[in-house]
Design a protein around this motif. Structure first.
Motif, PDB file in Angstrom:
ATOM      1  N   SER A   1       5.259   6.466  -2.551  1.00  0.00           N
ATOM      2  CA  SER A   1       6.575   6.733  -3.481  1.00  0.00           C
ATOM      3  C   SER A   1       6.577   6.440  -4.827  1.00  0.00           C
ATOM      4  CB  SER A   1       7.669   5.914  -2.627  1.00  0.00           C
ATOM      5  OG  SER A   1       8.789   5.809  -3.370  1.00  0.00           O
TER       6      SER A   1
ATOM      7  N   ASN B   1      14.172  14.899  11.782  1.00  0.00           N
ATOM      8  CA  ASN B   1      12.874  15.080  11.291  1.00  0.00           C
ATOM      9  C   ASN B   1      11.932  13.807  11.266  1.00  0.00           C
ATOM     10  OD1 ASN B   1      13.195  17.631  10.228  1.00  0.00           O
ATOM     11  ND2 ASN B   1      14.719  16.668   8.693  1.00  0.00           N
TER      12      ASN B   1
ATOM     13  N   ASP C   1      11.145   8.663   0.892  1.00  0.00           N
ATOM     14  CA  ASP C   1      12.221   9.434   0.002  1.00  0.00           C
ATOM     15  C   ASP C   1      12.539  10.706   0.201  1.00  0.00           C
ATOM     16  OD1 ASP C   1      11.918   7.232  -1.635  1.00  0.00           O
ATOM     17  OD2 ASP C   1      10.416   8.003  -2.935  1.00  0.00           O
TER      18      ASP C   1
ATOM     19  N   VAL D   1      11.407  12.841   2.312  1.00  0.00           N
ATOM     20  CA  VAL D   1      10.323  13.694   2.742  1.00  0.00           C
ATOM     21  C   VAL D   1       9.803  13.733   4.139  1.00  0.00           C
ATOM     22  CG1 VAL D   1       7.874  14.742   2.100  1.00  0.00           C
ATOM     23  CG2 VAL D   1       9.698  14.157   0.273  1.00  0.00           C
TER      24      VAL D   1
ATOM     25  N   CYS E   1      12.186  13.970  -3.993  1.00  0.00           N
ATOM     26  CA  CYS E   1      12.090  14.763  -2.754  1.00  0.00           C
ATOM     27  C   CYS E   1      10.772  15.737  -2.785  1.00  0.00           C
ATOM     28  CB  CYS E   1      13.259  15.470  -2.535  1.00  0.00           C
ATOM     29  SG  CYS E   1      14.707  14.161  -2.100  1.00  0.00           S
ATOM     30  N   ARG E   2       9.698  15.870  -3.538  1.00  0.00           N
ATOM     31  CA  ARG E   2       8.991  16.845  -3.477  1.00  0.00           C
ATOM     32  C   ARG E   2       7.500  16.026  -3.272  1.00  0.00           C
ATOM     33  NH1 ARG E   2      10.240  21.403  -7.656  1.00  0.00           N
ATOM     34  NH2 ARG E   2       8.118  21.932  -7.037  1.00  0.00           N
ATOM     35  N   TRP E   3       6.574  16.797  -2.736  1.00  0.00           N
ATOM     36  CA  TRP E   3       5.316  15.932  -2.542  1.00  0.00           C
ATOM     37  C   TRP E   3       3.893  16.931  -3.081  1.00  0.00           C
ATOM     38  CZ3 TRP E   3       1.278  17.444   0.803  1.00  0.00           C
ATOM     39  CH2 TRP E   3       1.903  18.609   1.978  1.00  0.00           C
ATOM     40  N   SER E   4       3.147  16.339  -3.614  1.00  0.00           N
ATOM     41  CA  SER E   4       1.807  16.878  -3.694  1.00  0.00           C
ATOM     42  C   SER E   4       0.567  15.985  -3.431  1.00  0.00           C
ATOM     43  CB  SER E   4       1.728  17.362  -5.280  1.00  0.00           C
ATOM     44  OG  SER E   4       1.885  16.206  -6.061  1.00  0.00           O
TER      45      SER E   4
ATOM     46  N   VAL F   1       4.678  11.396  -3.462  1.00  0.00           N
ATOM     47  CA  VAL F   1       5.957  11.921  -3.258  1.00  0.00           C
ATOM     48  C   VAL F   1       6.929  11.353  -4.261  1.00  0.00           C
ATOM     49  CG1 VAL F   1       8.097  11.582  -1.854  1.00  0.00           C
ATOM     50  CG2 VAL F   1       5.905  11.543  -0.715  1.00  0.00           C
TER      51      VAL F   1
ATOM     52  N   LEU G   1      11.013   9.386   7.106  1.00  0.00           N
ATOM     53  CA  LEU G   1      11.461  10.168   5.956  1.00  0.00           C
ATOM     54  C   LEU G   1      10.745   8.979   4.903  1.00  0.00           C
ATOM     55  CD1 LEU G   1      14.828  11.685   5.767  1.00  0.00           C
ATOM     56  CD2 LEU G   1      12.664  12.746   6.958  1.00  0.00           C
TER      57      LEU G   1
ATOM     58  N   ILE H   1       3.994  16.199   6.032  1.00  0.00           N
ATOM     59  CA  ILE H   1       2.963  16.032   5.413  1.00  0.00           C
ATOM     60  C   ILE H   1       1.463  15.848   6.166  1.00  0.00           C
ATOM     61  CG2 ILE H   1       1.640  14.083   3.961  1.00  0.00           C
ATOM     62  CD1 ILE H   1       4.485  13.682   2.625  1.00  0.00           C
TER      63      ILE H   1
END
Ligand code: LLP
Length: 442
Positions: A56, A32, A37, A39, A420-423, A417, A35, A44
């Motif tokens: 973070s 991937n 944290d 993610v 482990c989630r992001w917005s 972030v 990353l 993104i």
């Protein structure tokens, strides 16, 4: 003096692996890519586009705890006032307010943001050489904990305003200790030639004036010698000068309850040696231990700088007889630090395949119509294709806050972030929003 580092030297630049190794919130994943944290930054970029700031939350929290812990370990009860100017995003402010930090503000706007982010007024300190009457009145109405006064003229203005409003301002005199912090010229604040603070030799007389003025309650001293400070010695010198003043003022019968030691702790942008919070705590302890003062600090960069990055895409690679140019979609209007201070920021490819590709030297630039729109020269990077993504590291402090819309470029999006989630915490600006407050002349 330039920052204590050579701006562009591929021989001593840390590699991408070395940069990532020193930043545990970053990891390279064989599938991937980079990353934050846990993610994937590529995901993104796919969803939000680029340029985008990514923060973070956990790094900010853990740095706050590390700083507070270092002070506590030294046996110091230090009040931490987060310097809002470093990053005034609502999410960031609310994170530090939740951690129990106070706020250091330098404008009415920052004061209002800090209050709306739930910093208690009693935990707000207000510094700055040019606080307007309207801003000082706001500070008085909000009854904030401390106003750091920076001139005799400001003291008079504040006394008149406080008297008219029937209030008392708790005042610390911000003293200019005439110490060179050894950082970039544009962010050094504690030399006699700098605009900040009260000249050292005027401090005792002005403290007596403050004590005699209506509406003013002098509570102590403050100092701040600069930013991105990589050596503890200038702090020690400044603190020693302030401690001398505390003694001299007490001998004259003045009450000194508090000493605000300012911000400025540097971070290792280039993996360069930089002082730890423990070293700052030791310097504070050495000078102020036993002095019976309430100690405070105003850190900004150290808390948020490493916790943010600027995600960008390659528009094209322009070949020339010299180093080719990697042209990004991020520019000096987004992150102005390289253009403004010759600042060095790590630039790391996102994709797993780019991380292992052979490297050569490039200049990394933005699309803005100025040659200063250069993020790096002679930077060792893999040959990146159009559309490849990179992360410009350590952009959490003095990044988004210093952005402009130069070249009608929209303010970038911001992403949070956490666990482990992001917005998305700020949408990319639209042209309509840029024009929202404009009209044609009647
Ligand atoms: N307190 C006062 C009174 C300040 O003026 C500053 C920063 C701080 C605290 C926080 O300093 P820090 O801990 O963040 O170093 N735009 C420049 C930095 C300007 C700093 C201005 N004052 C940069 O990007 O390097």
């Amino acid at each position: 003096m330039a920052a204590l580092q050579l701006p562009n030297d591929p021989m001593t630049d840390p590699s991408a692996e070395e940069l990532i190794a020193l930043r545990p919130w970053l990891k390279h994943d064989a599938m991937n890519g980079l990353l934050l944290d846990g993610v994937p930054l590529a995901g993104i970029a796919d969803e939000v586009g680029t340029p985008t700031w990514v923060y973070s939350a956990e790094t900010m929290r853990s740095r706050y705890k590390a700083l507070a812990g270092a002070m506590a370990d030294a046996g110091l009860a230090v009040h931490i006032h987060y310097a809002v100017k470093a990053n005034d995003s609502r999410a960031v402010l609310s994170l530090f307010a939740t951690q129990g930090a106070g706020a250091d503000v330098v404008s009415g706007g920052e004061l209002l943001k800090a209050r709306r982010a739930s910093f208690p007024a009693s935990n707000i300190v207000y510094s700055g050489v040019g606080k307007s009457p309207a801003e000082l009145s706001l500070a008085l109405r909000e009854d904030i904990g401390q106003i750091n006064v920076e001139s005799a003229e400001e003291l008079d203005m504040l006394s008149a305003l406080a008297t008219a409003q029937n209030r008392t301002a708790r005042v610390a005199l911000r003293v200019n200790p005439d110490v060179d912090a050894g950082t970039n010229d544009k962010i050094t604040t504690g030399r006699a030639t700098d605009k900040f603070g009260i000249p050292y030799s005027d401090a005792i007389a002005l403290y007596a004036v403050a004590a005699s003025l209506p509406g003013i309650q002098p509570i102590g001293l403050a100092t701040h010698i600069g930013s991105q400070i990589l050596d503890i010695a200038p702090y020690r010198n400044a603190f020693a000068r302030i401690a001398q003043l505390v003694h001299a003022l007490r001998e004259k019968g003045h009450r000194i309850e508090t000493v605000d030691c300012g911000g400025g702790l540097g971070i290792p942008y280039r993996n360069d040696p930089s002082p730890s919070p423990a070293a700052l705590a030791a310097a504070m302890k050495q000078t102020f231990h036993g002095l019976d003062v309430r100690l405070a600090i105003e850190p900004g960069r150290w808390l948020v700088g490493p916790a943010g990055l600027l995600l960008a895409s390659v528009v094209l690679v322009k070949r020339t007889a010299l180093d080719p140019f990697i042209v990004l979609d991020a520019a000096m209007n987004d992150l102005v630090r390289p253009a403004m201070y010759d600042a060095w920021h790590g630039i790391v490819p996102i994709a797993a395949k780019d991380a292992v590709a052979p490297a050569r030297l490039f200049s990394v630039v933005g699309p803005v119509c100025e040659s200063g729109d250069t993020f790096a020269r002679s930077r060792s990077l893999p040959t990146l294709a159009a559309g490849a993504r990179v992360a410009i590291l350590d952009a959490g402090a003095y990044g988004a806050v210093m952005s402009s819309t130069y070249n009608a470029r929209p303010l970038a999006a911001e992403v949070w972030v956490d666990q482990c989630r992001w917005s998305t915490i700020r949408d990319r600006q639209s042209i309509e929003e840029q024009w929202a407050r404009e009209r044609l002349p009647t």
